[in-house]
Write an enzyme that holds these catalytic residues in place. Structure first.
Site, PDB file in Angstrom:
ATOM      1  N   HIS A 172       1.020  -1.235   0.156  1.00 35.20           N
ATOM      2  CA  HIS A 172       0.106   0.054   0.101  1.00 35.20           C
ATOM      3  C   HIS A 172       0.866   1.335  -0.227  1.00 35.20           C
ATOM      4  CE1 HIS A 172      -3.196  -2.695   2.017  1.00 35.20           C
ATOM      5  NE2 HIS A 172      -3.447  -2.557   0.649  1.00 35.20           N
ATOM      6  N   ARG A 214      -6.721  -2.907 -18.735  1.00 33.75           N
ATOM      7  CA  ARG A 214      -6.676  -4.065 -17.934  1.00 33.75           C
ATOM      8  C   ARG A 214      -8.169  -4.353 -17.336  1.00 33.75           C
ATOM      9  NH1 ARG A 214      -1.167  -2.092 -15.684  1.00 33.75           N
ATOM     10  NH2 ARG A 214       0.163  -4.047 -15.510  1.00 33.75           N
ATOM     11  N   ARG A 220      -7.596  -5.743 -23.048  1.00 30.17           N
ATOM     12  CA  ARG A 220      -7.158  -7.066 -22.810  1.00 30.17           C
ATOM     13  C   ARG A 220      -8.239  -8.033 -22.282  1.00 30.17           C
ATOM     14  NH1 ARG A 220      -2.320  -7.843 -18.453  1.00 30.17           N
ATOM     15  NH2 ARG A 220      -3.870  -7.326 -16.902  1.00 30.17           N
ATOM     16  N   GLU A 224       4.056 -13.292 -21.936  1.00 36.23           N
ATOM     17  CA  GLU A 224       4.346 -13.290 -20.477  1.00 36.23           C
ATOM     18  C   GLU A 224       4.817 -14.540 -19.809  1.00 36.23           C
ATOM     19  OE1 GLU A 224       1.428 -11.080 -18.619  1.00 36.23           O
ATOM     20  OE2 GLU A 224      -0.285 -12.215 -19.665  1.00 36.23           O
ATOM     21  N   ASN A 233       6.195  -7.943 -16.650  1.00 35.87           N
ATOM     22  CA  ASN A 233       6.029  -8.206 -15.110  1.00 35.87           C
ATOM     23  C   ASN A 233       5.923  -9.600 -15.030  1.00 35.87           C
ATOM     24  OD1 ASN A 233       5.700  -5.457 -15.111  1.00 35.87           O
ATOM     25  ND2 ASN A 233       3.277  -5.482 -14.779  1.00 35.87           N
ATOM     26  N   ASP A 234       5.076 -10.426 -15.626  1.00 35.84           N
ATOM     27  CA  ASP A 234       5.045 -11.783 -15.739  1.00 35.84           C
ATOM     28  C   ASP A 234       6.198 -12.381 -16.312  1.00 35.84           C
ATOM     29  OD1 ASP A 234       2.636 -12.381 -13.931  1.00 35.84           O
ATOM     30  OD2 ASP A 234       1.319 -11.346 -15.480  1.00 35.84           O
ATOM     31  N   ARG A 276       5.750 -12.429  -7.817  1.00 35.60           N
ATOM     32  CA  ARG A 276       5.625 -10.834  -7.825  1.00 35.60           C
ATOM     33  C   ARG A 276       5.137 -10.267  -6.793  1.00 35.60           C
ATOM     34  NH1 ARG A 276       2.045  -9.512 -13.243  1.00 35.60           N
ATOM     35  NH2 ARG A 276       1.941  -7.402 -12.240  1.00 35.60           N
ATOM     36  N   CYS A 290       4.122  -3.817 -22.491  1.00 35.61           N
ATOM     37  CA  CYS A 290       3.208  -3.145 -21.955  1.00 35.61           C
ATOM     38  C   CYS A 290       3.357  -3.467 -20.675  1.00 35.61           C
ATOM     39  CB  CYS A 290       1.678  -3.578 -22.312  1.00 35.61           C
ATOM     40  SG  CYS A 290       1.391  -5.115 -21.970  1.00 35.61           S
TER      41      CYS A 290
HETATM   42  C1  PEP Z   1       2.422  -8.034 -17.397  1.00 38.37           C
HETATM   43  O1  PEP Z   1       2.460  -8.928 -16.780  1.00 38.37           O
HETATM   44  O2  PEP Z   1       3.858  -7.551 -17.675  1.00 38.37           O
HETATM   45  C2  PEP Z   1       1.544  -7.152 -17.666  1.00 38.37           C
HETATM   46  C3  PEP Z   1       1.457  -6.122 -18.324  1.00 38.37           C
HETATM   47  O3  PEP Z   1       0.171  -7.646 -17.153  1.00 38.37           O
HETATM   48  P1  PEP Z   1      -0.096  -7.236 -15.511  1.00 38.37           P
HETATM   49  O4  PEP Z   1       0.851  -6.700 -14.990  1.00 38.37           O
HETATM   50  O5  PEP Z   1      -1.529  -6.881 -15.483  1.00 38.37           O
HETATM   51  O6  PEP Z   1       0.156  -8.916 -15.122  1.00 38.37           O
HETATM   52 MG    MG Z   2       0.694 -10.017 -16.662  1.00 33.53          MG
END
Ligand code: PEP
Ligand code: MG
Length: 577
Positions: A191, A298, A334, A435, A458-459, A469, A506
């Protein structure tokens, strides 16, 4: 001079004096009550709860208009926890049955709750443990008549150093015009991190034992971008940081003037810069940042905190709002990415808790498993493609079979819509997120079936490096420059180029200016990011020569020493960061 490192969650440099918040949990007294004092004790407990409620409400009522929307909802969460029977009623029963004092009853019940949380696999729900702890601490302080954490002594311009901060603290700090904060605990999605980013002040979390090293009223340097604090800096270091501060301030001014400038490199390459959004109101910030479209919408946020998923109509209206506001600019919607850390709260489509939720029934897997959930969304996205430039993007693709099933389902929905006389773009571009390492490695197999690819770093980083994560214990392993990650990115870009389809990125990496030049060198031409960093990225794009960067990126890909690799990327950025 001592430097401590953590995770920088909000960039910027600030040099100032500290205020160290000592939030050690108060000592809990333990005693047995005489029978005639039991009801007084119950009353004392109830009063402490009421006091906590009043304190939280007062904070909520004073949230500044420009505070992020999450702020109020976080405080509402604390109010809900406070009113839950497990916290508001169970200790009362304990006071009556065991004749123990209120503090002891609360402590015992909170330990019981913590043990229950430990049993929960879902990391999102587990992360609520911190909130429960913070609420318990507030009640305890009220029971013990302790002042809240000394906010009154915090001066405007202070850097707050604390073991952890509650959302309520963070709002207070904003009022006090605190200019930076540093915490011992927390991760990039805590947070504190979420609020700091939206408040736009430098912040670093997970600096283990910062409160042990930093003294009160001591001058320190906070570098939110590097995630470092410097204690006892000498004159040359301070003046170096002041110089960097001035450079950043100057850059900010220049950035504003870039809104209308084109996103083109020195050697004439057009680079597409788009925005990531979560909900329709986010479009405003996207337009203000001069994004040329929405590269990631998203949609799962529309499905959260409700009992039933939104109907096709409700989805259509939400998507249409975004598409209309973007006035002809492309919008990449998405499909649902629920599951893992993104669970709907109590909805009928809640996934069962699994041992490894990030590896479980998430995103497209969940959608294929539940066509009743997926089809209305496909219909809504297709229908909205009749009113603007809509692209559809599928998250978490990991196998060809899965992709074929999605494409078949889209074809089926198209036939259905046609039969019903509904309008849609029959050539709606359908893209896949890359991803999962399996998709990156075999991107050349996936590409011919898709109209575009978008790399979700990110993934991709989470799965490639095997780091959850949401687990701050493995934050330190998070590295977008890990050679394996870079190779997968390069492979994906190449696969898209070979197939002649666009490749975007992204994930957070796309919006981090530290990586822009490397990504340009790797051949990336489409970036989608949080609107706040778009102009920073645009500036770098406009000052870059892709032909030069290509040579350097090729070298980076071949580097063996990770430290040299990082140094090389830093060197690439030197004129800017
Ligand atoms: C990612 O995984 O990089 C992505 C953009 O999707 P999210 O962060 O929503 O999993
Ligand atoms: Mg993702």
């Amino acid at each position: 001079m001592l430097a401590l490192y953590g995770t920088g969650v909000s960039s910027g440099i600030y040099i100032g004096n500290t205020y160290v918040l000592n939030r050690q949990r108060p000592e809990v007294p333990e005693y047995t009550l005489l029978k005639e004092h039991i009801e007084d004790e119950v009353k004392r407990f109830e009063e402490a709860i009421s006091e906590s409620r009043a304190q939280l409400r007062a904070i909520r009522d004073h949230i500044p208009a420009n505070a992020p929307t999450e702020t109020a909802s976080l405080i509402d969460t604390h109010l809900l926890i406070l009113d839950d029977n497990m916290l508001a009623k169970a200790p009362i029963a304990m006071i009556r049955e065991e004749k123990c004092n209120a503090e002891m009853a609360l402590k015992t019940q909170s330990e019981h709750l913590m043990a229950m949380f430990e049993q929960i696999d879902d990391p999102y729900i587990r992360s609520r443990k911190t909130d429960v702890n913070q609420v318990v601490e507030g009640i305890l302080r009220n029971l013990l008549g302790m002042q809240d954490i000394g906010h009154d002594e915090i001066k405007a311009g202070n850097i707050v150093v604390a073991d952890d901060l509650t959302p309520a603290d963070t709002v207070m700090l904003k009022h006090k015009r605190v200019r930076a904060f540093v915490t011992d605990l927390g991760g990039p999605i805590s947070h504190t991190a979420i609020l700091a980013r939206s408040l736009g002040i430098p912040a670093i979390v997970s600096v283990h034992n910062a409160t042990g090293f930093v003294r009160n009223n001591e001058e320190i340097i906070v570098d939110g971008k590097r995630g470092s604090i410097i204690i006892g800096a000498d004159e040359p270091t301070i003046s170096e940081y002041r110089k960097r501060q001035r450079r950043i301030a100057q850059l900010r001014k220049e950035l504003e003037s870039l809104r209308k400038s084109r996103s083109v490199t020195q050697d004439g390459q057009k680079i597409i810069l788009q925005a990531n959004i979560e909900l329709p109101p986010d479009v405003k910030a996207a337009i203000k940042s001069s994004a040329s479209g929405i590269g990631l919408y998203r949609t799962e946020f529309l499905f959260m905190n409700r009992d039933e998923p939104p109907s096709e109509e409700e989805q259509y209206r939400s998507y249409a709002k975004v598409v209309r506001t973007m006035e002809g600019k492309p919008v990449t919607i998405r499909t649902l990415d629920l599951g893992a850390d993104k669970q709907v709260d109590g909805g009928s489509h809640r996934t069962p808790v699994t041992v490894n939720p990030a590896l479980g029934l998430r995103a497209v897997r969940l959608c294929l498993h539940d066509p009743g959930l997926f089809k209305p969304q496909l219909r809504a996205i297709l229908r909205v493609s009749a009113i603007g430039r809509v692209r559809m993007m599928i998250p978490m693709i990991s196998s060809m079979d899965e992709l074929s099933r999605v494409l078949d389902l889209i074809a089926e929905v198209k036939t259905e819509l046609k039969r019903q006389g509904e309008h849609f773009n029959p050539k709606i571009p359908v893209g896949g997120m890359i991803e999962v390492p399996a998709a990156a490695i075999a991107a050349d197999l996936f590409a011919p079936l898709l109209d575009f690819l978008s790399i979700g770093t990110n993934d991709l980083i989470q799965y490639t490096l095997a780091i959850d994560r949401v687990d701050d214990a493995v934050n330190y392993l998070y590295d977008p420059l890990h050679p394996s990650v870079l190779r997968l990115i390069a492979m994906t870009i190449k696969a898209g180029q070979a197939e002649g389809i666009p490749v975007a990125m992204c994930g957070e990496m796309a919006g981090d200016p530290r990586y822009t030049r490397l990504l340009l060198g790797l051949g990336l031409t489409e970036f989608s990011m949080h609107p706040a960093t778009l102009l920073d990225v645009k500036k770098i794009v406009r000052d870059s020569d892709v032909s030069v960067l290509k040579r350097i990126a090729g070298k980076v890909l071949r580097m063996r020493d990770i430290h040299e690799l990082h140094a090389k990327v830093d060197q690439l950025n030197e004129p800017f960061i």
